[in-house]
Design a protein around this motif. Structure first.
Motif, PDB file in Angstrom:
ATOM      1  N   HIS A  31       0.828  -1.204   0.000  1.00 40.50           N
ATOM      2  CA  HIS A  31       0.000   0.000   0.000  1.00 40.50           C
ATOM      3  C   HIS A  31       0.865   1.258   0.000  1.00 40.50           C
ATOM      4  O   HIS A  31       0.541   2.262   0.622  1.00 40.50           O
ATOM      5  CB  HIS A  31      -0.974   0.024   1.184  1.00 40.50           C
ATOM      6  N   ASP A  32       1.998   1.190  -0.705  1.00 40.83           N
ATOM      7  CA  ASP A  32       2.812   2.372  -0.936  1.00 40.83           C
ATOM      8  C   ASP A  32       1.975   3.360  -1.748  1.00 40.83           C
ATOM      9  O   ASP A  32       1.191   2.984  -2.613  1.00 40.83           O
ATOM     10  CB  ASP A  32       4.061   1.951  -1.737  1.00 40.83           C
ATOM     11  N   ASP A  33       2.170   4.667  -1.471  1.00 39.51           N
ATOM     12  CA  ASP A  33       1.449   5.675  -2.240  1.00 39.51           C
ATOM     13  C   ASP A  33       1.801   5.601  -3.720  1.00 39.51           C
ATOM     14  O   ASP A  33       1.017   6.008  -4.563  1.00 39.51           O
ATOM     15  CB  ASP A  33       1.788   7.073  -1.715  1.00 39.51           C
ATOM     16  N   ASN A  66     -14.727   6.512   7.978  1.00 36.93           N
ATOM     17  CA  ASN A  66     -13.412   6.223   8.565  1.00 36.93           C
ATOM     18  C   ASN A  66     -12.258   6.924   7.863  1.00 36.93           C
ATOM     19  O   ASN A  66     -11.101   6.715   8.238  1.00 36.93           O
ATOM     20  CB  ASN A  66     -13.163   4.708   8.545  1.00 36.93           C
ATOM     21  N   MET A  67     -12.549   7.735   6.839  1.00 36.29           N
ATOM     22  CA  MET A  67     -11.489   8.408   6.096  1.00 36.29           C
ATOM     23  C   MET A  67     -11.832   9.880   5.902  1.00 36.29           C
ATOM     24  O   MET A  67     -12.999  10.237   5.745  1.00 36.29           O
ATOM     25  CB  MET A  67     -11.299   7.766   4.708  1.00 36.29           C
ATOM     26  N   HIS A  68     -10.788  10.687   5.898  1.00 30.09           N
ATOM     27  CA  HIS A  68     -10.947  12.082   5.500  1.00 30.09           C
ATOM     28  C   HIS A  68     -11.388  12.112   4.038  1.00 30.09           C
ATOM     29  O   HIS A  68     -10.994  11.262   3.235  1.00 30.09           O
ATOM     30  CB  HIS A  68      -9.617  12.811   5.681  1.00 30.09           C
ATOM     31  N   TRP A  69     -12.206  13.111   3.693  1.00 36.78           N
ATOM     32  CA  TRP A  69     -12.746  13.139   2.331  1.00 36.78           C
ATOM     33  C   TRP A  69     -11.633  13.178   1.275  1.00 36.78           C
ATOM     34  O   TRP A  69     -11.766  12.602   0.195  1.00 36.78           O
ATOM     35  CB  TRP A  69     -13.684  14.327   2.152  1.00 36.78           C
ATOM     36  N   GLY A 122      -9.233   2.453  -5.963  1.00 36.34           N
ATOM     37  CA  GLY A 122      -9.532   1.772  -4.710  1.00 36.34           C
ATOM     38  C   GLY A 122      -8.334   1.369  -3.887  1.00 36.34           C
ATOM     39  O   GLY A 122      -8.499   0.701  -2.869  1.00 36.34           O
ATOM     40  N   VAL A 123      -7.115   1.754  -4.295  1.00 37.67           N
ATOM     41  CA  VAL A 123      -5.909   1.344  -3.563  1.00 37.67           C
ATOM     42  C   VAL A 123      -5.082   2.576  -3.233  1.00 37.67           C
ATOM     43  O   VAL A 123      -4.521   3.222  -4.115  1.00 37.67           O
ATOM     44  CB  VAL A 123      -5.057   0.348  -4.384  1.00 37.67           C
ATOM     45  N   PHE A 124      -5.034   2.917  -1.951  1.00 37.62           N
ATOM     46  CA  PHE A 124      -4.174   3.990  -1.474  1.00 37.62           C
ATOM     47  C   PHE A 124      -3.707   3.568  -0.092  1.00 37.62           C
ATOM     48  O   PHE A 124      -3.032   2.560   0.046  1.00 37.62           O
ATOM     49  CB  PHE A 124      -4.943   5.315  -1.471  1.00 37.62           C
ATOM     50  N   ARG A 125      -4.037   4.291   0.919  1.00 43.57           N
ATOM     51  CA  ARG A 125      -3.674   3.851   2.269  1.00 43.57           C
ATOM     52  C   ARG A 125      -4.632   2.783   2.775  1.00 43.57           C
ATOM     53  O   ARG A 125      -4.347   2.087   3.750  1.00 43.57           O
ATOM     54  CB  ARG A 125      -3.652   5.049   3.213  1.00 43.57           C
TER      55      ARG A 125
END
Length: 852
Positions: free
Chosen positions: A434-436, A705-708, A719-722
């Motif tokens: 899950h590397d940026d 659960n996530m900032h916008w 669909g793949v970030f942190r």
């Protein structure tokens, strides 16, 4: 008319024995026949040019003297020449077939006609069992390890030499065999020739920031500073691959390659980073927020990467609007995304390296590290000015130099000093999934998929006092390892065993008040091992329960977790590698730090794998050569009418053998299909039904659960970030099927292949007696049919065993691909949804991204 190839044509490369009376020409011929072909001509020419006769060559002692006599400086070549002279000087050379079959004194080569004796003698001669016994944790004999490596190197050199000579002879325009047989045999020979290079044993090392990975790997390599420090900022460092390399003392001790992203990979990354910093509504809609971002901002990582790459070219990109504000000051705005992108693309100070590989060498570790750090990591300041950039018109410092680390894909490093890797181990320092950066993330995932072993590294305090270590052994990671067949190759490394407070340890571990610091550390190590093993087994039982398997005990019994509680710092101090850092904190000897034990673990794993592959390669070439020689002898001895009668007799018996083998293969295929249909398929359907039912509920939790901004960055990246949305959606499927997958495609497949081998061996054993009887009836002379005795059932057993081993390896790779095939399918189907979610803007957009 075509010339006919005779068996003696394969033996014409025989050379006289090397002795004190050998002339320089005879020495040259002996070298051509015995030295690996890649450099045989070089040493032979040197022997001729410098009149190196047998007496001169045999009088050399040690690696350096023989290297000087024959003009070689590389350690590996000098060592091979020394072994050749020591082991073959007093014996006559022979054909490749004879060398591989009849001469058990050749180091590393055993008679392929007797598989059992080959295994036994290999353990004795190459040191395979002595050096790499899987049982226990005794000291590895370095001399025996070196002997095994040299024996393998020499044996595989013979295999390659034999293959090259056979290819030269068999590929000529001789009339031998029929065209179909000839084509098949030549293709088989080419396959054997390509198999002479042994792969390394890949060990992927994973761990969170602060786990002590770099210090651990430095200690294993008997270094202190060679590895750059990783993870100093929010931006992830690149993957580092560490290998041993034989080089002469005159060459640099350290060599590295820094591989950069391709232009296409960086273009994609640049678009994503700019998008992360571009609002979609409000007064700055469509403009990139180039102003410095606070560390707690979701877009901080993206800002860091762009600033590190382009420096103040990026940061100072605000544009004058022509409007005036208070005190008649010009109003500046953030730049539109397309204009800034064009400006950054034109700035090539750093990105000119895209698509290239930078070579780095050094004679000492500290210099090598400093050179690598220029390409690897951010420091306290994101941009380090290297060219003395002038301040801006207001006198403020500015820099346009940039740093390379955001565009580095992976780093490969070699050194002759790293003896722990000399047996073929390859350490892979993985920054985490899950590397940026999607390209680096793909590299790490591929390394994990192809790994022979996986090490999980955690600080010893975290390993037992919080969920960090157990999260690393969390559900998805455990399931994937189980389905990959890597669960048995997992190890846990608890670092910093020297960091503890005696009074706290006495209290928490309920030790007697007078317990010494050393005893406290030993007690904590023991507690850590017990606790982690409990967590490991509990995780297996949990997976069995989630998959609906009632036989959790059987699953637990198949796997164990090696655990090492190590102290890298105390080891380095005890070895004299940190003279300025004072005495060790806890441990009194290097062995007590358990770093040497971990090093033996690396060497042992590599030696065992190398031994198995080396024997397989040698036997395969010996069996092949024996078969070709027997074929040519039959063609040369028998008249055409007898050969036709022999062919008819063989074909009649071969049909029966083929039927038996086809029936055995069909039974094996049916067993695999049955396991899939009864074990895997029902669980796949059940898991898919659960995943379908849970999908909407899972998606609704994401905006909560996530900032916008993080949510948008995730949908922007499919669909793949942190967070990996696709992984969460497919989790119910893998949760339902992981145990049954292992039972069907790993342990179950092994049982099926074992049964197939047993049936095939029985068929081969019964093949020869009736064939010999049929040949007698057909009128084939006993002298001619006796050539079949050179192709005994044992040789076919070796071939069968090697083929099944290759089949198992291929099946393992294929099932790893299959087990990862569900998530990409889900990601593809989710594509339109991710596009729509990314396009949402304005008030209420986070809620709308989660669903209607």
């Amino acid at each position: 008319m075509e010339a006919r190839l005779r068996p003696t044509d394969l033996s014409r490369h025989m050379t006289p024995a090397l002795s004190v009376t050998s002339s320089s020409e005879e020495v040259a011929q002996w070298l051509l026949a015995n030295v690996p072909p890649a450099w045989a001509s070089e040493v032979a020419d040197h022997a001729r040019a410098h009149c190196v006769d047998g007496a001169a060559l045999l009088s050399t002692t040690g690696d350096d003297t023989i290297g000087a006599a024959l003009g070689q400086v590389k350690f590996g070549r000098k060592r091979k020449l020394r072994l050749l002279v020591d082991s073959l000087a007093a014996r006559p050379s022979s054909t490749p077939a004879a060398s591989l079959d009849a001469d058990p004194a050749v180091p590393g080569v055993r008679p392929a006609s007797d598989a059992a004796s080959a295994d036994a003698s290999a353990g004795a001669s190459t040191g395979g069992e002595a050096a790499a016994s899987p049982a226990g944790d005794g000291e590895l004999d370095c001399q025996v390890c070196e002997s095994q490596l040299q024996d393998e190197c020499y044996a595989l050199g013979l295999v390659k030499w034999c293959g090259d000579k056979l290819a030269s002879d068999l590929g000529k325009n001789y009339a031998w065999a029929n065209p179909n047989v000839r084509t098949a045999l030549l293709a088989q020979l080419e396959s054997h020739r390509k198999a002479c290079e042994l792969p390394g044993v890949s060990i992927v090392v994973v761990g969170n920031t602060g786990a002590g990975k770099s210090t651990l790997l430095n200690a294993l390599l008997d270094e202190t500073t060679v590895l750059p420090t990783n993870g100093m900022r929010a931006c992830t460092a690149a993957l580092i691959e560490l290998r041993h390399e034989d080089t002469p003392p005159s060459a640099p001790a350290y060599r590295g390659e820094v591989e950069f992203l391709t232009q296409a990979e960086w273009d994609k990354e640049l678009d994503e980073l700019l998008d992360d910093l571009t609002p979609t509504d409000g007064p700055n809609a469509g403009r990139v927020a180039v102003g410095e971002v606070q560390p707690d901002s979701p877009s901080y990582g993206s800002w860091c990467r762009l600033y590190a790459t382009y420096g103040d070219i990026f940061k100072n990109s605000r544009m004058a609007t022509g409007e005036k504000g208070p005190e008649n000051r010009t109003i500046y705005k953030y730049p539109p995304v397309e204009e800034l992108r064009a400006k950054l693309v034109a700035a090539r100070s750093i990105t000119a390296s895209l698509g290239t590989v930078k070579a780095v060498t050094a004679t000492d570790a500290r210099t090598f590290r400093r050179q690598l750090e220029g390409y690897m990591d951010s420091t306290t300041d994101l941009v380090n000015c290297r060219r003395g950039c002038a301040p801006d018109r207001f006198g403020r410092s500015q820099c346009f130099c940039g740093n390379y680390w955001p565009i580095v894909k992976q780093v490969r490093v070699w050194s002759r000093n790293w003896s722990v890797l000399s047996t073929g181990g390859v350490l892979v320092d993985a920054p985490g999934v899950h590397d940026d950066n999607s390209a680096r993330d793909a590299v790490v995932k591929r390394k994990l998929k192809d790994a022979d072993a996986v090490w999980i590294v955690s600080n010893i305090v975290r390993a037992v006092n919080d969920k960090t270590a157990r999260d690393m052994l969390g559900e998805h990671f455990r399931r994937q390892l189980l389905m990959d067949g890597q669960f048995g190759a997992l190890a846990f490394i608890a670092t910093q065993s020297d960091v503890l407070d005696r009074s706290e340890a006495v209290r928490s571990l309920r030790l007697p008040a007078g317990t010494s610091l050393l005893q406290c550390a030993q007690a904590r190590n023991q507690f850590t091992v017990q606790r982690l093993k409990q967590d490991f087994h509990a995780g297996l039982r949990e997976m069995a329960a989630q998959a609906g398997s009632a036989d959790a005990d059987a699953l637990v019994s198949r796997f164990d977790l090696p655990i090492f509680t190590v102290s890298s710092m105390d080891y380095q101090k005890l070895k004299g590698l940190r003279p300025a850092d004072g005495p060790p904190r806890v441990w009194a000897t290097p062995e007590q730090t358990l770093i040497p034990r971990l090093a033996r673990h690396v060497r042992r794993a590599a030696l065992l794998r190398r031994k198995a592959l080396s024997l397989r390669r040698c036997r395969a070439m010996a069996d092949y050569t024996r078969g070709v020689v027997a074929l040519l002898e039959a063609e040369s001895r028998l008249p055409a009418t007898v050969r036709e009668a022999a062919a008819d007799a063989y074909q009649a018996r071969e049909k029966e053998l083929r039927k038996e083998l086809q029936a055995a293969c069909a039974e094996a295929e049916a067993a695999v299909r049955h396991d899939f249909e009864t074990l895997v398929q029902p669980q796949l359907k059940a898991g898919a039904d659960t995943a379908t039912a849970d999908a909407y509920r899972t998606a609704q939790t994401w905006p909560l659960n996530m900032h916008w901004a993080t949510y948008k960055a995730t949908t922007r990246r499919n669909g793949v970030f942190r967070l990996n949305m696709n992984e969460e959606l497919t989790a119910p499927i893998l949760k339902a099927v992981s145990v049954q997958w292992e039972q069907a495609f790993l342990s179950g497949l092994q049982r099926t292949l074992n049964k197939l081998q047993t049936r095939a061996e029985a068929a081969f054993t019964g093949f020869y007696p009736p064939l010999l009887d049929a040949l007698t009836v057909a009128g084939v002379p006993a002298s001619a049919s006796s050539t079949l005795s050179s192709i005994r059932p044992d040789a076919l057993m070796n071939t069968l065993s090697g083929t099944l081993a290759e089949l198992k390896d291929a099946a393992g790779k294929q099932q790893r691909e299959l087990s990862r095939g569900i998530e990409p399918l889900v990601q593809e189907k989710m594509g339109p949804g991710y596009v729509a979610a990314t396009a949402e803007a304005g008030t209420g957009s986070p809620r709308r991204r989660g669903g209607p």
